[in-house]
Write an enzyme that holds these catalytic residues in place. Sequence first.
Site, PDB file in Angstrom:
ATOM      1  N   TYR A  53     -43.440  36.500 -15.615  1.00 50.29           N
ATOM      2  CA  TYR A  53     -44.295  36.115 -16.310  1.00 50.29           C
ATOM      3  C   TYR A  53     -45.403  36.722 -16.554  1.00 50.29           C
ATOM      4  CZ  TYR A  53     -41.810  31.395 -16.813  1.00 50.29           C
ATOM      5  OH  TYR A  53     -40.986  30.337 -16.888  1.00 50.29           O
ATOM      6  N   GLY A 240     -42.204  24.551 -29.266  1.00 53.17           N
ATOM      7  CA  GLY A 240     -43.246  23.946 -30.312  1.00 53.17           C
ATOM      8  C   GLY A 240     -42.940  23.312 -31.675  1.00 53.17           C
ATOM      9  N   GLY A 244     -43.761  19.815 -34.918  1.00 59.56           N
ATOM     10  CA  GLY A 244     -43.798  19.720 -36.477  1.00 59.56           C
ATOM     11  C   GLY A 244     -44.577  20.804 -37.124  1.00 59.56           C
TER      12      GLY A 244
END
Length: 347
Positions: A53, A240, A244
Amino acid sequence: MDYKKLGNSDIDVSLICLGTMTFGEQNSYEEAAEQMDYAVSQGVNFFDAAEMYPVPPRPETQGETESIIGRWLENRGKRDDIVLATKVAGRSLPGGDFDHLRAGPRLSREHIHQAMDSSLQRLKTDYVDLYQVHWPERITNFFGQLGYRHRGDDGVAIEETLSALGELVTAGKARAIGISNETPWGVMEYLRVAREKNLPRVQSIQNPYSLLNRSFEVGLAEMAIREQVGLLAYSPLAFGMLSGKYRGGARPAGARLTRFERFSRYTNAQAEAATEAYVSLAEKAGLDPAQMALAFVNSREFTSSNIIGATTMEQLRTNIASVDVKLDKELLRELEAIHQAYPIPAP
Protein backbone atom coordinates in the site's frame (compact mmCIF):
# COMPACT_ATOMS: atom_id res chain seq x y z
CA MET A 1 -19.04 -0.54 18.67
CA ASP A 2 -19.37 -4.32 18.64
CA TYR A 3 -16.39 -6.65 19.00
CA LYS A 4 -15.72 -10.21 17.91
CA LYS A 5 -12.97 -12.74 18.45
CA LEU A 6 -10.44 -13.06 15.64
CA GLY A 7 -10.92 -16.71 14.68
CA ASN A 8 -10.39 -18.87 17.75
CA SER A 9 -7.70 -16.56 19.12
CA ASP A 10 -7.98 -14.37 22.21
CA ILE A 11 -7.81 -11.19 20.09
CA ASP A 12 -10.91 -8.97 20.13
CA VAL A 13 -11.44 -6.91 16.98
CA SER A 14 -13.98 -4.18 16.36
CA LEU A 15 -16.75 -5.00 13.89
CA ILE A 16 -15.53 -2.03 11.87
CA CYS A 17 -11.90 -2.14 10.77
CA LEU A 18 -10.16 0.93 9.39
CA GLY A 19 -8.77 0.20 5.94
CA THR A 20 -5.75 2.32 5.10
CA MET A 21 -4.86 1.75 1.45
CA THR A 22 -5.53 5.41 0.57
CA PHE A 23 -2.93 6.65 3.09
CA GLY A 24 -0.01 8.08 1.14
CA GLU A 25 -1.90 8.40 -2.15
CA GLN A 26 -5.32 9.99 -1.72
CA ASN A 27 -4.76 10.94 1.92
CA SER A 28 -1.85 12.87 3.43
CA TYR A 29 -0.41 12.12 6.87
CA GLU A 30 -2.54 14.87 8.41
CA GLU A 31 -5.73 13.50 6.84
CA ALA A 32 -4.84 9.93 7.78
CA ALA A 33 -4.09 10.96 11.36
CA GLU A 34 -7.49 12.65 11.61
CA GLN A 35 -9.13 9.45 10.35
CA MET A 36 -7.26 7.27 12.84
CA ASP A 37 -8.01 9.64 15.72
CA TYR A 38 -11.71 9.64 14.91
CA ALA A 39 -11.91 5.89 14.36
CA VAL A 40 -10.37 5.21 17.76
CA SER A 41 -12.74 7.69 19.39
CA GLN A 42 -15.63 5.63 18.00
CA GLY A 43 -14.35 2.35 19.38
CA VAL A 44 -12.47 1.09 16.32
CA ASN A 45 -9.43 -0.86 17.53
CA PHE A 46 -8.51 -2.63 14.28
CA PHE A 47 -6.35 -1.15 11.48
CA ASP A 48 -5.52 -3.06 8.28
CA ALA A 49 -2.51 -2.29 6.07
CA ALA A 50 -0.20 -4.05 3.60
CA GLU A 51 3.42 -3.76 2.50
CA MET A 52 2.32 -2.88 -1.06
CA TYR A 53 0.00 0.00 0.00
CA PRO A 54 -1.03 2.60 -1.00
CA VAL A 55 -3.15 1.58 -3.96
CA PRO A 56 -2.72 1.85 -6.88
CA PRO A 57 0.71 0.32 -6.23
CA ARG A 58 3.69 2.33 -7.45
CA PRO A 59 7.39 1.98 -6.68
CA GLU A 60 7.50 5.63 -5.60
CA THR A 61 4.88 5.22 -2.87
CA GLN A 62 5.29 1.57 -1.80
CA GLY A 63 5.32 1.27 1.99
CA GLU A 64 4.07 4.81 2.59
CA THR A 65 0.84 3.59 4.19
CA GLU A 66 2.70 1.63 6.85
CA SER A 67 5.05 4.58 7.41
CA ILE A 68 2.09 6.89 8.03
CA ILE A 69 0.55 4.44 10.51
CA GLY A 70 3.90 4.02 12.24
CA ARG A 71 4.34 7.77 12.58
CA TRP A 72 0.83 8.08 14.05
CA LEU A 73 1.41 5.22 16.50
CA GLU A 74 4.63 6.83 17.67
CA ASN A 75 3.10 10.30 17.96
CA ARG A 76 -0.04 9.14 19.80
CA GLY A 77 1.49 6.38 21.92
CA LYS A 78 -1.42 4.13 20.94
CA ARG A 79 0.34 0.91 19.95
CA ASP A 80 -1.10 -1.19 22.80
CA ASP A 81 -4.63 0.02 21.99
CA ILE A 82 -4.59 -1.05 18.34
CA VAL A 83 -4.99 -4.47 16.76
CA LEU A 84 -2.58 -3.92 13.90
CA ALA A 85 -2.75 -6.02 10.73
CA THR A 86 -0.60 -5.97 7.63
CA LYS A 87 0.15 -8.28 4.71
CA VAL A 88 2.97 -9.81 2.69
CA ALA A 89 2.51 -9.68 -1.09
CA GLY A 90 2.19 -12.88 -3.09
CA ARG A 91 3.79 -13.78 -6.40
CA SER A 92 3.78 -10.99 -9.01
CA LEU A 93 0.74 -11.22 -11.22
CA PRO A 94 0.83 -11.20 -15.03
CA GLY A 95 1.91 -7.70 -16.05
CA GLY A 96 4.44 -7.42 -13.22
CA ASP A 97 2.55 -4.83 -11.15
CA PHE A 98 4.55 -5.79 -8.06
CA ASP A 99 8.02 -6.42 -9.42
CA HIS A 100 9.26 -3.40 -7.46
CA LEU A 101 8.80 -5.51 -4.30
CA ARG A 102 11.91 -7.63 -3.73
CA ALA A 103 12.38 -7.89 -7.54
CA GLY A 104 9.17 -9.92 -7.66
CA PRO A 105 7.63 -11.03 -4.34
CA ARG A 106 7.29 -14.70 -3.44
CA LEU A 107 5.81 -16.46 -0.42
CA SER A 108 9.08 -18.20 0.41
CA ARG A 109 10.66 -18.25 3.85
CA GLU A 110 13.29 -15.68 2.83
CA HIS A 111 10.77 -13.25 1.32
CA ILE A 112 8.33 -13.51 4.23
CA HIS A 113 11.02 -12.72 6.79
CA GLN A 114 12.30 -9.80 4.68
CA ALA A 115 8.79 -8.45 4.22
CA MET A 116 7.94 -8.66 7.91
CA ASP A 117 11.14 -6.94 9.02
CA SER A 118 10.57 -4.11 6.55
CA SER A 119 6.95 -3.69 7.65
CA LEU A 120 7.91 -3.60 11.33
CA GLN A 121 10.50 -0.91 10.61
CA ARG A 122 7.95 1.24 8.78
CA LEU A 123 5.26 0.63 11.41
CA LYS A 124 7.70 1.52 14.20
CA THR A 125 6.77 -1.54 16.25
CA ASP A 126 8.32 -4.89 17.10
CA TYR A 127 5.20 -6.94 16.37
CA VAL A 128 1.92 -6.97 14.46
CA ASP A 129 -1.25 -8.55 15.80
CA LEU A 130 -2.24 -10.15 12.50
CA TYR A 131 0.10 -10.97 9.61
CA GLN A 132 -1.65 -11.99 6.41
CA VAL A 133 -0.74 -13.51 3.06
CA HIS A 134 -2.12 -10.90 0.64
CA TRP A 135 -2.88 -13.32 -2.19
CA PRO A 136 -1.89 -16.90 -3.03
CA GLU A 137 1.41 -17.95 -4.54
CA ARG A 138 -0.38 -20.24 -6.97
CA ILE A 139 -2.41 -18.95 -9.91
CA THR A 140 -6.07 -19.42 -9.00
CA ASN A 141 -9.34 -17.52 -9.16
CA PHE A 142 -8.97 -14.31 -7.16
CA PHE A 143 -9.08 -10.56 -7.91
CA GLY A 144 -12.30 -10.82 -9.89
CA GLN A 145 -11.85 -14.24 -11.48
CA LEU A 146 -14.85 -16.49 -10.89
CA GLY A 147 -13.79 -19.28 -13.22
CA TYR A 148 -10.95 -21.68 -12.46
CA ARG A 149 -8.43 -23.08 -14.93
CA HIS A 150 -5.83 -25.39 -13.46
CA ARG A 151 -2.27 -24.24 -14.25
CA GLY A 152 -0.26 -26.80 -12.28
CA ASP A 153 2.40 -24.23 -11.33
CA ASP A 154 1.89 -23.78 -7.59
CA GLY A 155 5.27 -22.16 -6.97
CA VAL A 156 6.27 -22.04 -3.29
CA ALA A 157 4.34 -24.69 -1.36
CA ILE A 158 1.84 -23.63 1.30
CA GLU A 159 3.82 -25.70 3.81
CA GLU A 160 6.90 -23.48 3.35
CA THR A 161 4.79 -20.33 3.58
CA LEU A 162 3.02 -21.50 6.74
CA SER A 163 6.26 -22.69 8.31
CA ALA A 164 7.78 -19.22 7.78
CA LEU A 165 4.70 -17.57 9.26
CA GLY A 166 5.01 -19.93 12.21
CA GLU A 167 8.58 -18.76 12.74
CA LEU A 168 7.32 -15.18 12.95
CA VAL A 169 4.78 -16.20 15.60
CA THR A 170 7.46 -18.07 17.58
CA ALA A 171 9.74 -15.02 17.36
CA GLY A 172 6.97 -12.79 18.73
CA LYS A 173 6.74 -10.73 15.55
CA ALA A 174 3.13 -11.79 14.86
CA ARG A 175 0.42 -12.71 17.34
CA ALA A 176 -1.79 -14.38 14.72
CA ILE A 177 -1.74 -15.17 11.01
CA GLY A 178 -4.33 -14.94 8.26
CA ILE A 179 -4.86 -15.33 4.53
CA SER A 180 -6.47 -13.15 1.89
CA ASN A 181 -8.01 -13.58 -1.56
CA GLU A 182 -8.11 -17.33 -0.92
CA THR A 183 -10.30 -20.17 -2.14
CA PRO A 184 -11.96 -22.98 -0.16
CA TRP A 185 -9.16 -25.35 -1.17
CA GLY A 186 -6.56 -22.87 0.04
CA VAL A 187 -8.25 -22.47 3.43
CA MET A 188 -8.45 -26.23 3.96
CA GLU A 189 -4.85 -26.73 2.84
CA TYR A 190 -3.56 -24.16 5.34
CA LEU A 191 -5.62 -25.84 8.08
CA ARG A 192 -4.47 -29.33 7.06
CA VAL A 193 -0.80 -28.38 7.06
CA ALA A 194 -1.17 -26.59 10.41
CA ARG A 195 -2.78 -29.66 11.94
CA GLU A 196 -0.33 -32.20 10.52
CA LYS A 197 2.86 -30.18 11.03
CA ASN A 198 1.90 -28.57 14.36
CA LEU A 199 2.05 -25.06 12.91
CA PRO A 200 -0.13 -22.02 13.73
CA ARG A 201 -3.61 -22.10 12.20
CA VAL A 202 -4.94 -19.21 10.16
CA GLN A 203 -7.44 -17.12 12.11
CA SER A 204 -8.96 -15.03 9.34
CA ILE A 205 -9.56 -14.72 5.64
CA GLN A 206 -9.67 -11.27 4.03
CA ASN A 207 -11.75 -11.53 0.85
CA PRO A 208 -14.06 -9.19 -1.05
CA TYR A 209 -17.66 -9.22 0.12
CA SER A 210 -20.46 -6.81 -0.66
CA LEU A 211 -23.98 -6.65 -2.09
CA LEU A 212 -22.32 -6.69 -5.53
CA ASN A 213 -20.04 -9.62 -4.74
CA ARG A 214 -21.44 -12.38 -2.57
CA SER A 215 -19.18 -15.07 -4.02
CA PHE A 216 -17.83 -15.68 -0.49
CA GLU A 217 -21.11 -17.35 0.34
CA VAL A 218 -20.38 -20.16 -2.13
CA GLY A 219 -18.11 -22.49 -0.16
CA LEU A 220 -16.19 -20.04 2.00
CA ALA A 221 -18.99 -18.92 4.33
CA GLU A 222 -19.51 -22.44 5.69
CA MET A 223 -15.75 -22.81 5.98
CA ALA A 224 -15.47 -19.56 7.94
CA ILE A 225 -18.12 -20.61 10.46
CA ARG A 226 -17.23 -24.29 10.88
CA GLU A 227 -13.46 -23.76 10.98
CA GLN A 228 -13.52 -20.43 12.87
CA VAL A 229 -11.64 -18.59 10.14
CA GLY A 230 -13.64 -15.37 10.16
CA LEU A 231 -14.13 -13.08 7.20
CA LEU A 232 -12.43 -9.70 7.16
CA ALA A 233 -14.59 -8.23 4.40
CA TYR A 234 -12.87 -5.85 2.02
CA SER A 235 -14.50 -3.59 -0.60
CA PRO A 236 -17.84 -3.73 1.26
CA LEU A 237 -18.97 -0.69 -0.75
CA ALA A 238 -17.51 -2.02 -4.01
CA PHE A 239 -15.05 0.87 -4.32
CA GLY A 240 -17.81 3.32 -3.38
CA MET A 241 -20.29 2.14 -6.02
CA LEU A 242 -22.87 1.16 -3.39
CA SER A 243 -22.81 4.66 -1.88
CA GLY A 244 -24.58 5.82 -5.02
CA LYS A 245 -22.00 8.51 -5.80
CA TYR A 246 -21.26 7.00 -9.23
CA ARG A 247 -24.96 6.65 -10.04
CA GLY A 248 -25.89 7.22 -13.65
CA GLY A 249 -22.26 7.22 -14.74
CA ALA A 250 -21.31 10.15 -12.50
CA ARG A 251 -17.62 10.58 -11.76
CA PRO A 252 -17.20 13.03 -8.84
CA ALA A 253 -13.96 15.01 -8.79
CA GLY A 254 -11.26 13.30 -6.74
CA ALA A 255 -13.16 10.03 -6.33
CA ARG A 256 -11.25 6.75 -6.75
CA LEU A 257 -13.00 5.60 -9.92
CA THR A 258 -12.60 9.09 -11.36
CA ARG A 259 -8.88 9.26 -10.66
CA PHE A 260 -7.92 5.69 -11.48
CA GLU A 261 -9.46 4.18 -14.59
CA ARG A 262 -7.75 0.84 -13.90
CA PHE A 263 -10.39 0.00 -11.29
CA SER A 264 -13.14 -1.36 -13.56
CA ARG A 265 -14.10 -4.33 -11.39
CA TYR A 266 -17.39 -2.81 -10.22
CA THR A 267 -18.46 -0.73 -13.21
CA ASN A 268 -19.84 -3.23 -15.73
CA ALA A 269 -23.44 -2.88 -16.92
CA GLN A 270 -24.79 -5.57 -14.58
CA ALA A 271 -23.07 -4.02 -11.56
CA GLU A 272 -24.42 -0.59 -12.43
CA ALA A 273 -27.96 -1.97 -12.80
CA ALA A 274 -27.70 -3.82 -9.50
CA THR A 275 -26.32 -0.72 -7.80
CA GLU A 276 -29.27 1.33 -9.02
CA ALA A 277 -31.64 -1.25 -7.54
CA TYR A 278 -29.85 -1.26 -4.17
CA VAL A 279 -29.59 2.52 -3.95
CA SER A 280 -33.26 2.91 -4.86
CA LEU A 281 -34.20 0.40 -2.17
CA ALA A 282 -32.18 2.32 0.43
CA GLU A 283 -33.93 5.55 -0.55
CA LYS A 284 -37.33 3.87 -0.28
CA ALA A 285 -36.41 2.60 3.19
CA GLY A 286 -35.14 6.01 4.28
CA LEU A 287 -31.57 4.74 4.70
CA ASP A 288 -28.22 6.05 3.58
CA PRO A 289 -27.22 3.68 0.72
CA ALA A 290 -23.68 3.23 2.04
CA GLN A 291 -24.90 2.48 5.55
CA MET A 292 -27.44 -0.06 4.26
CA ALA A 293 -24.74 -1.84 2.25
CA LEU A 294 -22.34 -1.88 5.20
CA ALA A 295 -25.04 -2.97 7.64
CA PHE A 296 -25.69 -5.98 5.42
CA VAL A 297 -22.03 -7.03 5.66
CA ASN A 298 -21.99 -6.31 9.41
CA SER A 299 -24.96 -8.62 9.93
CA ARG A 300 -23.47 -11.76 8.39
CA GLU A 301 -22.65 -14.54 10.85
CA PHE A 302 -19.33 -15.24 9.16
CA THR A 303 -18.11 -11.61 9.30
CA SER A 304 -15.47 -10.98 11.96
CA SER A 305 -14.78 -7.42 10.83
CA ASN A 306 -15.85 -5.12 8.02
CA ILE A 307 -12.95 -3.18 6.49
CA ILE A 308 -14.10 0.30 5.57
CA GLY A 309 -12.05 2.88 3.69
CA ALA A 310 -12.64 6.58 3.33
CA THR A 311 -10.97 9.57 1.75
CA THR A 312 -13.04 12.18 3.61
CA MET A 313 -14.12 12.52 7.22
CA GLU A 314 -17.76 12.69 6.13
CA GLN A 315 -17.42 9.26 4.51
CA LEU A 316 -15.65 7.89 7.57
CA ARG A 317 -18.33 9.10 9.98
CA THR A 318 -21.08 7.65 7.81
CA ASN A 319 -19.34 4.31 7.41
CA ILE A 320 -18.50 3.80 11.07
CA ALA A 321 -22.07 4.72 12.06
CA SER A 322 -23.30 1.72 10.05
CA VAL A 323 -22.85 -0.35 13.22
CA ASP A 324 -26.03 1.30 14.53
CA VAL A 325 -28.11 0.38 11.46
CA LYS A 326 -30.14 -2.82 11.76
CA LEU A 327 -31.89 -4.27 8.73
CA ASP A 328 -35.36 -5.71 9.32
CA LYS A 329 -36.61 -8.96 7.82
CA GLU A 330 -38.62 -7.28 5.07
CA LEU A 331 -35.64 -5.22 3.92
CA LEU A 332 -33.45 -8.31 3.95
CA ARG A 333 -36.02 -10.08 1.77
CA GLU A 334 -35.93 -7.21 -0.70
CA LEU A 335 -32.13 -7.25 -0.75
CA GLU A 336 -32.26 -10.97 -1.47
CA ALA A 337 -34.66 -10.40 -4.36
CA ILE A 338 -32.22 -7.96 -5.97
CA HIS A 339 -29.41 -10.45 -5.44
CA GLN A 340 -31.43 -13.15 -7.19
CA ALA A 341 -31.98 -10.80 -10.13
CA TYR A 342 -28.28 -9.76 -10.26
CA PRO A 343 -26.21 -12.60 -8.70
CA ILE A 344 -22.55 -11.66 -8.18
CA PRO A 345 -22.36 -8.97 -10.90
CA ALA A 346 -18.93 -7.76 -9.74
CA PRO A 347 -16.72 -10.63 -8.47
